[in-house]
Design a protein around this motif. Structure first.
Motif: not given
Length: 527
Positions: A377-387
């Motif tokens: 979940v964290n990897q996908e979340r940061v890839a798409c919404r990290g900022r």
């Protein structure tokens, strides 16, 4: 700083670790798509002047005939690694000039035509060359060819024997190997837990050309008529449209120790997958894939990070790891850095080196199934919404802010950077860390934000932006003063690699079917 990190750093300092980190090895594998003057994927064969992709040690191809891969040998310093990578780029730039082609400057590819028109890499008629080609046929069948021409940068790193002797307090080869394997897998687990930091800090693929999706629908927003993007995205390459692929979500590869890793990886390469059985292995006499298992071979498994042991001729990666343990770590989370002519820079590599050592020194309990879910979940979340301001990540059954967790990591790395600088860094590691603090305090300084801001300011689509930088980088490589000795050496290597491929094809015996059967025969992955 976490207590265990401080304790282990103190022990290294007390034991006189003056040069114990100096001879760590650094290597780079960097992919670059060859494109035409109008920004389309090149349909020409791999240039003979670059040598044979099958046998050249430094210049090869990845999935596509147009997807170049530059491989440096392991060097004792980051500077040497980047210098060698620059020579490979300069040599290649002069070869591509003749064909009026360039190297694409970004991870996400150029304007794409039909999926089936992407040329799969060719490696000649030897059985080993044919096997490489058929494996790539299988990747195209399973995941689509367009996904396979995404480019990335892999960083290979190992700690020197002097470090392991100090760290373990042993001179015994058996103890050293077992300890090295244990701690490298601890490093890998911690990198899985916190590796989302790499796309946050260095992700450089927040936008894609609409042609990449081949007409499929998506949740992305339109940047302009030709570009899709995620407003807070960092690395769409590492999202579920790229290498974080949903097809592999059920593999269950374990990183809890060497035995569980090799066992689960071997299981994935020997367990039939009904979806792939429907594709077929040989259809009307034509090979579509090497087999119909969950993974054709071990390298099909995509991950942020891998344990590696160089293989010997005919040896499978699982067998090499079981026999000789982990020799180095391969970090696969780096996008091609669009603003750097080499696609990677010194600051990135020094920061990642320090980050890997931090992950090694940190306590690393086994990964549970629930924690593996949090990691995904964290990897996908940061890839798409990290900022995204206030973004929350999952941690130990709860939620925590990306900002706070990043602060914790960067603070924990300060002692590591001090140790590296006292060894051989001359303040460069502290500077690399300071640069990342700036990004945390102002995410607009991250590469992903800078890319989108540049596109807005210049009124560029993603393809226009990448095309402009591709031209600028090629001018840089052409202007690089390649020493006559380096040029002559690379020309000789190209000729010798072509000769080596021809010799393999002329002397090889046995059918391709027998070659494949022997490679996958029971016992080849175990010893």
């Amino acid at each position: 700083m976490p207590q265990r990190v401080e304790e282990r750093l103190a022990r290294l300092r007390d034991q006189g670790c003056i040069n114990c980190l100096k001879n760590g090895l650094h290597g780079i594998e960097k992919e670059s798509l060859r494109v035409t003057a109008d920004g389309r994927i090149a349909m020409t064969p791999h240039p003979p002047a670059l040598g044979a992709a099958l046998t050249h040690p430094y210049i090869t191809t990845d999935y596509s005939e147009a997807l170049l891969e530059f491989v440096t040998p392991p060097f004792g310093s980051v500077d040497q690694t980047l210098a060698h990578l620059q020579d490979l780029h300069a040599f290649t730039a002069h070869v591509l000039d003749v064909q009026n082609e360039r190297l694409w400057a970004t991870s996400m590819p150029c304007v794409m035509g039909r999926d089936e028109d992407i040329p799969i890499a060719e490696y000649g008629q030897s059985n080993g060359g044919r096997m490489r080609h058929v494996y790539r046929q299988g990747l195209g069948q399973r995941y689509g060819r367009v996904m396979q021409v995404i480019s990335g940068v892999h960083y290979n790193f190992s700690l020197p024997e002097s470090f392991w002797r100090l760290f373990t307090g042993s001179q015994d080869p058996k103890v050293l190997r077992e300890s090295r394997d244990t701690f490298y897998f601890g490093l890998i687990r911690n990198f899985q837990r916190t590796g989302w930091l790499i796309p946050f800090l260095f992700g450089a693929s927040p936008a894609i050309c609409k042609s990449f999706l081949q007409g499929a629908s998506s949740h992305f927003e339109s940047f302009d008529a030709h570009t899709l993007y995620e407003p807070w995205g960092t690395s769409l390459r590492m999202s579920d449209i790229g290498y974080k692929n949903k097809n592999q979500a059920r593999l269950g590869i374990s990183y809890n120790d060497l035995a569980s890793y090799t066992d689960t990886l071997e299981r994935a390469t020997t367990t039939p997958e009904p979806e792939y059985e429907r594709i077929g292995t040989q259809v009307d006499g034509e090979w579509r894939q090497l087999n119909a298992n969950m993974l054709q071979i071990e390298n099909e498994y995509y991950s942020f990070i891998r344990p590696k042991q160089p293989t010997r001729p005919g040896e499978r990666p699982v067998q090499a790891l079981r026999d000789r343990g982990v020799e180095y770590i391969e970090v696969r989370a780096l996008d091609v850095s669009a603003f750097d002519p080499l696609g990677v820079n010194e600051t990135q590599l020094r920061f990642i080196e320090a980050f890997l050592i931090y992950c090694l020194l940190l306590e690393s309990p086994p990964l549970s199934e629930s924690e593996e879910h949090e990691i995904d979940v964290n990897q996908e979340r940061v890839a798409c919404r990290g900022r995204q301001p206030g973004l929350k990540l999952l941690r130990k059954g709860g939620k925590t802010s990306l900002y706070g967790w990043t602060r914790e990591i960067l603070e924990g790395m300060e002692g590591v950077c001090q140790l590296l600088d006292s060894n051989h860094g001359h303040g460069k590691y502290a500077k690399a860390l300071a640069d990342q603090w700036k990004k945390l305090e102002d995410p607009d300084q991250t590469p992903s934000a800078r890319i989108l801001q540049t596109m807005r300011e210049r009124g560029e689509s993603f393809s226009d932006f990448a095309d402009r930088l591709s031209n600028e980088h090629m001018q840089h490589h052409r202007a690089h003063p390649l020493p006559d000795e380096s040029r002559a050496r690379l020309e000789t290597m190209a000729r010798e690699s072509l000769q080596q491929q021809a010799e393999r094809e002329a002397t090889e015996q046995g059918s391709f079917e027998a070659y494949v059967a022997n490679y996958f025969s029971p016992g080849r992955a175990s010893s």
